[in-house]
Design a protein around this motif. Structure first.
Motif, short mmCIF file in Angstrom:
data_model
loop_
_atom_site.label_atom_id
_atom_site.label_comp_id
_atom_site.label_asym_id
_atom_site.label_seq_id
_atom_site.Cartn_x
_atom_site.Cartn_y
_atom_site.Cartn_z
N PRO A 1 0.96 -1.26 -0.16
CA PRO A 1 0.02 0.09 -0.09
C PRO A 1 0.92 1.14 -0.01
O PRO A 1 1.93 1.32 0.65
CB PRO A 1 -0.87 -0.17 1.26
CG PRO A 1 0.00 -0.92 2.19
CD PRO A 1 0.58 -1.93 1.33
N ASP A 2 0.59 2.30 -0.91
CA ASP A 2 1.03 3.60 -0.69
C ASP A 2 1.02 4.16 0.84
O ASP A 2 -0.04 4.28 1.33
CB ASP A 2 0.44 4.48 -1.66
CG ASP A 2 0.70 4.01 -3.25
OD1 ASP A 2 1.53 3.34 -3.37
OD2 ASP A 2 -0.28 4.46 -3.83
N ALA A 3 2.14 4.95 1.08
CA ALA A 3 2.13 5.56 2.32
C ALA A 3 1.05 6.71 2.27
O ALA A 3 1.09 7.32 0.94
CB ALA A 3 3.37 5.98 2.60
N ALA A 4 0.70 7.26 3.34
CA ALA A 4 -0.36 8.24 3.43
C ALA A 4 0.46 9.48 3.35
O ALA A 4 1.46 9.54 3.85
CB ALA A 4 -1.06 8.39 4.73
N PRO A 5 0.01 10.68 2.52
CA PRO A 5 0.69 11.78 2.63
C PRO A 5 1.00 12.56 3.93
O PRO A 5 -0.14 12.53 4.63
CB PRO A 5 0.01 12.73 1.70
CG PRO A 5 -1.19 11.82 0.92
CD PRO A 5 -1.33 10.58 1.77
N ALA A 6 2.29 12.78 4.25
CA ALA A 6 2.45 13.29 5.56
C ALA A 6 2.68 14.86 5.30
O ALA A 6 2.32 15.64 6.21
CB ALA A 6 3.79 12.71 6.13
N TYR A 7 2.90 15.12 4.22
CA TYR A 7 3.23 16.52 4.09
C TYR A 7 2.84 17.00 2.58
O TYR A 7 2.50 16.29 1.62
CB TYR A 7 4.85 16.88 3.82
CG TYR A 7 5.45 16.39 4.87
CD1 TYR A 7 6.22 15.09 4.82
CD2 TYR A 7 5.79 17.04 6.14
CE1 TYR A 7 6.79 14.65 6.25
CE2 TYR A 7 6.32 16.58 7.32
CZ TYR A 7 6.89 15.42 7.18
OH TYR A 7 7.45 14.84 8.28
N VAL A 8 2.02 18.49 2.62
CA VAL A 8 1.46 18.92 1.43
C VAL A 8 2.09 20.25 0.95
O VAL A 8 2.60 21.11 1.76
CB VAL A 8 0.28 18.92 1.66
CG1 VAL A 8 -0.89 19.71 0.62
CG2 VAL A 8 -0.71 17.76 2.20
N ASN A 9 2.24 20.55 -0.51
CA ASN A 9 2.74 21.54 -0.70
C ASN A 9 1.87 22.63 -0.73
O ASN A 9 0.81 22.67 -1.16
CB ASN A 9 3.19 21.49 -2.22
CG ASN A 9 3.79 22.64 -2.67
OD1 ASN A 9 3.89 23.70 -2.16
ND2 ASN A 9 4.42 22.43 -4.19
N PRO A 10 2.20 23.75 0.30
CA PRO A 10 0.90 24.86 0.16
C PRO A 10 0.83 25.62 -0.97
O PRO A 10 -0.21 25.97 -1.13
CB PRO A 10 1.71 25.80 1.42
CG PRO A 10 3.23 25.31 1.68
CD PRO A 10 3.25 23.86 0.64
N GLU A 11 1.82 25.58 -1.83
CA GLU A 11 1.43 26.24 -3.19
C GLU A 11 0.68 25.46 -4.28
O GLU A 11 0.05 25.80 -5.17
CB GLU A 11 2.90 26.56 -3.90
CG GLU A 11 3.82 27.12 -3.01
CD GLU A 11 3.21 28.59 -2.73
OE1 GLU A 11 3.50 29.14 -1.66
OE2 GLU A 11 2.73 29.33 -3.49
N ASN A 12 0.75 23.96 -3.91
CA ASN A 12 0.00 23.00 -4.79
C ASN A 12 -0.31 21.94 -4.06
O ASN A 12 0.50 20.89 -3.97
CB ASN A 12 0.80 22.54 -6.13
CG ASN A 12 0.05 21.75 -7.05
OD1 ASN A 12 -0.83 21.39 -6.88
ND2 ASN A 12 0.72 21.31 -8.12
N PRO A 13 -1.69 21.87 -3.59
CA PRO A 13 -1.88 20.71 -2.57
C PRO A 13 -1.87 19.36 -3.29
O PRO A 13 -2.00 18.40 -2.41
CB PRO A 13 -3.61 21.13 -2.03
CG PRO A 13 -3.36 22.73 -2.33
CD PRO A 13 -2.66 22.86 -3.51
N GLU A 14 -1.93 19.63 -4.61
CA GLU A 14 -1.91 18.06 -5.12
C GLU A 14 -0.64 17.33 -5.05
O GLU A 14 -0.45 16.29 -5.44
CB GLU A 14 -2.26 18.23 -6.80
CG GLU A 14 -3.63 18.59 -6.70
CD GLU A 14 -4.47 17.84 -8.10
OE1 GLU A 14 -5.67 18.41 -7.99
OE2 GLU A 14 -3.86 17.08 -8.64
N GLN A 15 0.56 18.33 -4.55
CA GLN A 15 2.07 17.72 -4.54
C GLN A 15 1.91 17.27 -3.04
O GLN A 15 1.98 18.08 -2.35
CB GLN A 15 3.09 18.76 -5.11
CG GLN A 15 2.98 18.92 -6.29
CD GLN A 15 4.02 19.74 -6.82
OE1 GLN A 15 4.42 20.85 -5.90
NE2 GLN A 15 4.55 19.97 -8.01
#
Length: 109
Positions: free
Chosen positions: A68-82
């Motif tokens: 399974p893919d790891a859950a996102p722990a960090y989000v790019n504030p400029e581009n939330p899709e990253q």
């Protein structure tokens, strides 16, 4: 006024500005998320249900099925899709944010 400031004072000012910008972006992102959650409720769904449906259609990684893919722990504030799970090499946007004075806590999902 800026011309009279020392290098340390200018760097301190930049850190304060970066924090203020990050705080503003976080507030705006939270407002957008709240609006999305309300729109989902208006249609009889939870936002998490809609997002999990969307993500289940993603293709597998190039490395094959490594679990399974790891859950996102960090989000790019400029581009939330990253996003970044915190595993492996840091993405460029993480390094850029850290160089701009942000912390990993500032980028936490």
């Amino acid at each position: 006024m800026l011309e009279r400031m020392s290098l340390d004072e200018l760097k301190n000012l930049r850190k304060k500005l970066d924090r203020a910008i990050a705080s503003y972006e976080t507030r705006k992102r939270q407002q957008a998320l709240s609006a999305l959650e309300q729109a989902a409720r208006d249609h009889g769904f939870r936002l998490s249900e809609l997002m999990s449906d969307r993500q289940s259609g993603k293709s597998k990684s190039r490395a094959g099925d490594a679990g399974p893919d790891a859950a996102p722990a960090y989000v790019n504030p400029e581009n939330p899709e990253q996003t970044w799970s915190g595993r492996g090499r840091r993405p460029r946007w993480v390094n850029d944010a850290l160089e701009a004075g942000r912390t990993l806590d500032d980028l936490a999902a």
